[in-house]
Design an enzyme around this catalytic site. Structure first.
Site, PDB file in Angstrom:
ATOM      1  N   PHE A  82       0.813  -1.214   0.000  1.00  0.00           N
ATOM      2  CA  PHE A  82       0.000   0.000   0.000  1.00  0.00           C
ATOM      3  C   PHE A  82       0.850   1.269   0.000  1.00  0.00           C
ATOM      4  CE2 PHE A  82      -2.806  -3.035   2.301  1.00  0.00           C
ATOM      5  CZ  PHE A  82      -3.919  -2.967   1.498  1.00  0.00           C
ATOM      6  N   SER A 124      -5.345   1.477  -8.919  1.00  0.00           N
ATOM      7  CA  SER A 124      -6.459   2.420  -8.891  1.00  0.00           C
ATOM      8  C   SER A 124      -7.202   2.431 -10.220  1.00  0.00           C
ATOM      9  CB  SER A 124      -5.922   3.819  -8.598  1.00  0.00           C
ATOM     10  OG  SER A 124      -6.902   4.814  -8.817  1.00  0.00           O
ATOM     11  N   TYR A 149       0.218  11.441  -9.710  1.00  0.00           N
ATOM     12  CA  TYR A 149      -0.201  10.319  -8.860  1.00  0.00           C
ATOM     13  C   TYR A 149      -0.781   9.200  -9.711  1.00  0.00           C
ATOM     14  CZ  TYR A 149      -3.453   7.384  -6.340  1.00  0.00           C
ATOM     15  OH  TYR A 149      -4.151   6.287  -5.889  1.00  0.00           O
ATOM     16  N   LYS A 153       0.593   5.053 -10.736  1.00  0.00           N
ATOM     17  CA  LYS A 153      -0.133   3.781 -10.712  1.00  0.00           C
ATOM     18  C   LYS A 153      -0.021   3.070 -12.063  1.00  0.00           C
ATOM     19  CE  LYS A 153      -1.591   3.897  -6.472  1.00  0.00           C
ATOM     20  NZ  LYS A 153      -0.960   3.009  -5.466  1.00  0.00           N
ATOM     21  N   TYR A 177      -8.730  -0.246  -7.399  1.00  0.00           N
ATOM     22  CA  TYR A 177      -9.836   0.200  -6.555  1.00  0.00           C
ATOM     23  C   TYR A 177     -10.638   1.283  -7.254  1.00  0.00           C
ATOM     24  CZ  TYR A 177      -6.210  -1.070  -3.081  1.00  0.00           C
ATOM     25  OH  TYR A 177      -5.206  -1.657  -2.379  1.00  0.00           O
TER      26      TYR A 177
END
Length: 340
Positions: A82, A124, A149, A153, A177
């Site tokens: 994470f 994500s 950001y 990912k 997610y």
């Protein structure tokens, strides 16, 4: 008992996953540097599980220390990763900070294990951008990220996929997610944003309790039922359970390839105004909100196709939007009486 390393395990999703791993009978060791979390979460985890969590404070960008840690804990059988910076706005202002942290930490981990590890990666739905087809499936093309950001990912997934292609001992599951919300039913852990919340639900709860002013709904002229943007909101406890399912799948060698991707959502979308209404209905608290202009970088609507997760991962979301709202509100009220 298998030993699982949870990096960023005192964060929002990480802490809930630690609880679910414990419930499933795993031994857990947490690594965190508290750059976006609070040390008190360790006490909260002990209260919930009845077990003091094994914990090492460590910056995963320190290559030598990561290697030393892995040598000392050679019995680790799996990793749930994470640990990453995650504020979209900050990433736009400080892109190098995000690229350095989010890539170095991942690469150092893989190298420390000599690419011989089962790893669940926290990805994500931002990798999809505004999908051409809804609900969006795992086979949908990724689009240019709206922020550094989001780009971390996308690129991290590419790093992992390309590494798995040439390294059979590296087994990876990337979990994409949608919008994690809610809190543990004990109200002892939940989302703990530093400063002004960037996400809708903590801003709603902070506004409701008087920490913030009115909520701004960014745009009411989208092509949606009520004009506000649509997202797929998922309860963080459901999300945490999906990570346990992913670890179990890797352990049992059921994966069809050594790199897999799964969507984690409910499979349906809710508008911002529907979420506001759901909060009011589930808590009895009236919210003060205003309609503002669209926010730059926001997509209009997205929700996931979660058929693959149900069929192959053996997982599906169970908690509804009312449980998401009521648990988030219980957590906010707990924080008011027990400030961190």
């Amino acid at each position: 008992m298998a030993k699982i390393l949870v990096t960023g395990g005192t964060g929002f999703i990480g802490s809930h996953t630690v609880v679910e791993l414990h419930n499933a009978g795993y031994e857990v060791i947490i690594v965190d540097d508290f750059s976006n979390s609070n040390p008190k979460i360790l006490q909260q985890l002990e209260t919930i599980t009845g077990v003091k969590p094994a914990f090492v404070e460590l910056d995963l960008c320190d290559e030598a220390k990561v290697k030393d840690f892995v040598k000392q804990h050679s019995d680790i059988t799996g990793v749930i990763h994470f640990a990453a910076f995650k504020a979209v706005g900050e990433s736009v202002q400080q892109p190098l900070k995000y690229y350095r942290n989010n890539f170095y930490s991942l690469i150092n981990l893989i190298n420390a294990f000599n690419s011989n590890i089962s790893l669940v990666f926290s990805s994500s739905c931002t990798v999809y951008g505004q999908p051409d087809v809804l609900p969006v499936t795992e086979s949908a093309p990724t689009k240019k990220a709206e922020s550094p950001y989001g780009n971390t990912k996308q690129i991290a997934e590419e790093i992992l996929q390309e590494s798995c292609a040439v390294t059979p001992t590296l087994k990876v599951t990337s979990l994409r997610y949608f919008n994690p919300v809610g809190a543990h039913h004990t109200a002892l852990i939940g989302e703990l944003p530093i400063g002004v919340p960037q996400n809708l639900i903590p801003f709603i709860t902070q506004s409701a309790i008087g920490k913030r002013g009115p909520i701004t709904v960014y745009g009411n002229d989208y092509d949606t039922p009520d004009g506000s943007a649509i997202r797929d909101y998922i309860h963080v406890v459901d999300l945490a359970k999906a990570h346990v399912a992913a670890i179990k799948r890797l352990e049992s060698n059921k994966a069809s390839t050594n790199y897999e991707v799964f969507n984690l959502g409910t499979g349906k979308g809710s508008t911002v105004l529907e979420i506001i209404k759901a909060f009011e209905q589930s808590t009895g608290v009236k919210l003060n909100y205003t309609i503002g202009a669209r926010r730059e970088g926001d997509i209009e609507k997205v929700w996931g196709d979660v058929t693959k997760s149900a069929n192959e991962l053996g997982w599906k979301a169970e908690l509804d939007v009312n449980e998401m709202m009521s648990s988030a509100w219980k957590w906010e009220k707990y924080l008011q009486d027990n400030p961190f």
